[in-house]
Structure formats: structure tokens, C-alpha cells
Design a protein around this motif. Structure first.
Motif, mmCIF file in Angstrom:
data_model
loop_
_atom_site.group_PDB
_atom_site.id
_atom_site.type_symbol
_atom_site.label_atom_id
_atom_site.label_comp_id
_atom_site.label_asym_id
_atom_site.label_seq_id
_atom_site.Cartn_x
_atom_site.Cartn_y
_atom_site.Cartn_z
ATOM 1 N N ARG A 7 0.778 -1.246 0.117
ATOM 2 C CA ARG A 7 0.014 0.110 -0.163
ATOM 3 C C ARG A 7 1.131 1.119 0.109
ATOM 4 N NH1 ARG A 7 -4.450 -1.130 4.437
ATOM 5 N NH2 ARG A 7 -5.179 0.765 3.956
ATOM 6 N N LYS A 8 0.403 2.260 -0.719
ATOM 7 C CA LYS A 8 1.233 3.483 -0.899
ATOM 8 C C LYS A 8 0.469 4.437 -0.374
ATOM 9 C CE LYS A 8 3.402 3.424 -4.469
ATOM 10 N NZ LYS A 8 4.277 3.646 -5.858
ATOM 11 N N PHE A 9 1.180 5.667 0.229
ATOM 12 C CA PHE A 9 0.550 6.908 0.826
ATOM 13 C C PHE A 9 1.589 8.142 0.686
ATOM 14 C CE2 PHE A 9 -0.440 3.118 3.538
ATOM 15 C CZ PHE A 9 -1.632 3.301 3.671
ATOM 16 N N LEU A 10 0.940 9.222 0.603
ATOM 17 C CA LEU A 10 1.547 10.337 0.603
ATOM 18 C C LEU A 10 2.151 10.868 2.098
ATOM 19 C CD1 LEU A 10 -1.022 12.819 -1.346
ATOM 20 C CD2 LEU A 10 1.471 11.759 -2.239
ATOM 21 N N VAL A 11 3.061 11.467 2.436
ATOM 22 C CA VAL A 11 3.703 11.883 3.531
ATOM 23 C C VAL A 11 3.582 13.214 3.916
ATOM 24 C CG1 VAL A 11 5.801 11.705 4.943
ATOM 25 C CG2 VAL A 11 5.407 9.873 3.196
ATOM 26 N N LYS A 12 2.969 13.671 5.050
ATOM 27 C CA LYS A 12 2.351 14.854 5.489
ATOM 28 C C LYS A 12 3.560 15.745 5.988
ATOM 29 C CE LYS A 12 -0.713 13.135 8.647
ATOM 30 N NZ LYS A 12 -1.701 13.282 9.489
ATOM 31 N N ASN A 13 4.669 15.085 6.633
ATOM 32 C CA ASN A 13 5.924 16.038 6.961
ATOM 33 C C ASN A 13 7.058 15.037 7.162
ATOM 34 O OD1 ASN A 13 5.984 14.485 9.639
ATOM 35 N ND2 ASN A 13 3.956 15.604 10.084
ATOM 36 N N LYS A 14 8.148 15.428 7.530
ATOM 37 C CA LYS A 14 9.310 14.892 7.441
ATOM 38 C C LYS A 14 9.755 14.101 8.823
ATOM 39 C CE LYS A 14 11.371 17.234 3.670
ATOM 40 N NZ LYS A 14 12.288 18.075 2.927
ATOM 41 N N ASP A 15 8.727 13.977 9.950
ATOM 42 C CA ASP A 15 9.006 13.436 11.025
ATOM 43 C C ASP A 15 9.593 12.234 11.032
ATOM 44 O OD1 ASP A 15 7.930 15.796 12.004
ATOM 45 O OD2 ASP A 15 6.091 15.086 12.708
ATOM 46 N N THR A 61 -3.120 -3.212 -5.087
ATOM 47 C CA THR A 61 -2.166 -3.590 -3.989
ATOM 48 C C THR A 61 -1.282 -4.878 -4.314
ATOM 49 O OG1 THR A 61 -4.100 -5.119 -3.281
ATOM 50 C CG2 THR A 61 -3.772 -3.008 -2.206
ATOM 51 N N THR A 62 -1.737 -5.395 -5.384
ATOM 52 C CA THR A 62 -1.073 -6.815 -5.878
ATOM 53 C C THR A 62 -0.539 -6.669 -7.211
ATOM 54 O OG1 THR A 62 -2.307 -7.865 -4.025
ATOM 55 C CG2 THR A 62 -1.209 -9.456 -5.450
ATOM 56 N N ARG A 63 0.515 -7.432 -7.465
ATOM 57 C CA ARG A 63 1.206 -7.402 -8.690
ATOM 58 C C ARG A 63 2.482 -8.354 -8.748
ATOM 59 N NH1 ARG A 63 3.631 -1.841 -10.896
ATOM 60 N NH2 ARG A 63 4.919 -1.159 -9.133
ATOM 61 N N GLY A 134 -0.049 10.309 5.300
ATOM 62 C CA GLY A 134 -1.106 11.304 4.633
ATOM 63 C C GLY A 134 -1.984 10.260 4.064
ATOM 64 N N LYS A 135 -2.495 10.935 2.912
ATOM 65 C CA LYS A 135 -3.437 10.163 2.249
ATOM 66 C C LYS A 135 -3.150 8.901 1.482
ATOM 67 C CE LYS A 135 -6.260 11.083 -2.110
ATOM 68 N NZ LYS A 135 -6.188 12.135 -3.232
ATOM 69 N N GLU A 136 -3.924 7.840 1.280
ATOM 70 C CA GLU A 136 -3.511 6.661 0.887
ATOM 71 C C GLU A 136 -3.616 6.872 -0.904
ATOM 72 O OE1 GLU A 136 -3.985 1.960 0.597
ATOM 73 O OE2 GLU A 136 -5.278 3.059 1.941
ATOM 74 N N VAL A 137 -2.589 6.485 -1.511
ATOM 75 C CA VAL A 137 -2.620 6.544 -3.121
ATOM 76 C C VAL A 137 -2.452 5.336 -3.780
ATOM 77 C CG1 VAL A 137 -2.116 9.159 -3.180
ATOM 78 C CG2 VAL A 137 -0.306 7.220 -3.106
ATOM 79 N N THR A 138 -2.690 4.129 -2.977
ATOM 80 C CA THR A 138 -2.509 2.836 -3.472
ATOM 81 C C THR A 138 -3.453 2.677 -4.850
ATOM 82 O OG1 THR A 138 -2.373 1.811 -1.304
ATOM 83 C CG2 THR A 138 -2.929 0.233 -3.166
ATOM 84 N N GLY A 139 -2.718 2.266 -5.739
ATOM 85 C CA GLY A 139 -3.380 1.923 -7.204
ATOM 86 C C GLY A 139 -3.676 3.294 -8.054
#
Length: 156
Positions: A7-15, A61-63, A134-139
């Protein structure tokens, strides 16, 4: 057959940087970035790989994924044959219970984009979501590296 479930997500900050236990710099190019399969050359700090990935399933999600370590000098030469935009990024590895987030901070034509991926054992596996996630961007194909190699973030 090797199957990748992630699963893939954007990242909100650099923490996330303070939590990283390992970092690697990547340079990767695509010999083929067709929507049904792609062939990638990747050079890291000290290794190189040839990777073939198939099309994602409906949820994204799968490949299929096949990867083989190759000679670094040969990989550098193969990068010259790749499609025009080479992906450059730094990857941070962050432990999350028994899983690992891989967070990619992109450079060059994709400067400003930060994505996190987590590989799972099943599509419905639960995991803890850190505050910096952050927000999920899977797919979402826009966030595939193969897409970014043709349509860099700087042009969005």
C-alpha cells in the motif's frame, strides 16, 4: 511466482526521518514502462538490480514482481538505454511493529514528492498508521515510479 502486496501513501511531513534506521540513495530508469508490465534498472549505494513488474490487480495492491541483482557497472550502462527521465530518490526505512515502511524522498524532476510504501503479507492485513502518514494513493497510477519517469512531479 513472486507476488508483491503493498500500500502506498503520501507523507504529511518529514518526522519520519528521525525514525529511520537505514537510508539508501536510488537511481532508477525504465527500459519498458508499459501499463501491463515494466522493466526497471535500479542502482543503489552499492548494488544494482533488474526488476520486472506486472500489472496491478483491481485494488492496486498486488502484482507480480521478479528481481535479480546484476553487476553495478552493467546497470550503469543500461541506465543509458532507459526512457528519458531517470528517477532519483533517497529511501528511508522505518520499522512499524513487524513491518517496515519505505519512505521515498524524490529529487531532480520529482523534487517535492514524498511517498511511503508498506509491504504486506495479505491485502487485508492491518497495520499501525504513523502520524506522518498522509492520504492513501494505492492503485493511483500517477504515483507509480514508472509513471513519474514519463510525467514528473514538477509538471503536475
Amino acid at each position: 511466482m513472486n507476488i508483491e502486496i503493498e500500500r502506498k501513501f503520501l507523507v504529511k511531513n518529514k518526522d519520519f526521518k528521525n525514525l529511520s534506521y537505514k537510508e539508501e540513495v536510488f537511481k532508477q530508469g525504465y527500459l519498458n514502462s508499459d501499463k501491463t508490465r515494466n522493466v526497471r534498472i535500479r542502482v543503489t549505494n552499492d548494488k544494482a538490480f533488474l526488476t520486472i513488474k506486472g500489472a496491478s490487480n483491481a485494488s492496486g495492491t498486488t502484482r507480480f514482481e521478479w528481481e535479480k541483482e546484476i553487476n553495478r557497472q552493467e546497470a550503469e550502462q543500461l541506465l543509458l538505454l532507459c526512457e528519458p527521465i531517470i528517477i532519483e530518490k533517497k529511501r528511508y526505512y522505518i520499522k512499524n511493529d513487524d513491518l517496515i515502511f519505505e519512505v521515498d524522498e524524490f529529487y531532480a524532476d520529482n523534487q517535492g514528492l514524498i511517498l511511503a510504501e508498506i509491504e504486506l503479507n495479505s491485502e487485508h492485513q492491518k497495520f499501525k498508521k504513523p502520524d506522518w502518514l498522509g492520504k492513501e494513493v494505492t492503485g493511483n497510477k500517477e504515483y507509480y515510479n514508472s509513471y513519474l519517469s514519463k510525467n514528473p512531479f514538477k509538471n503536475w
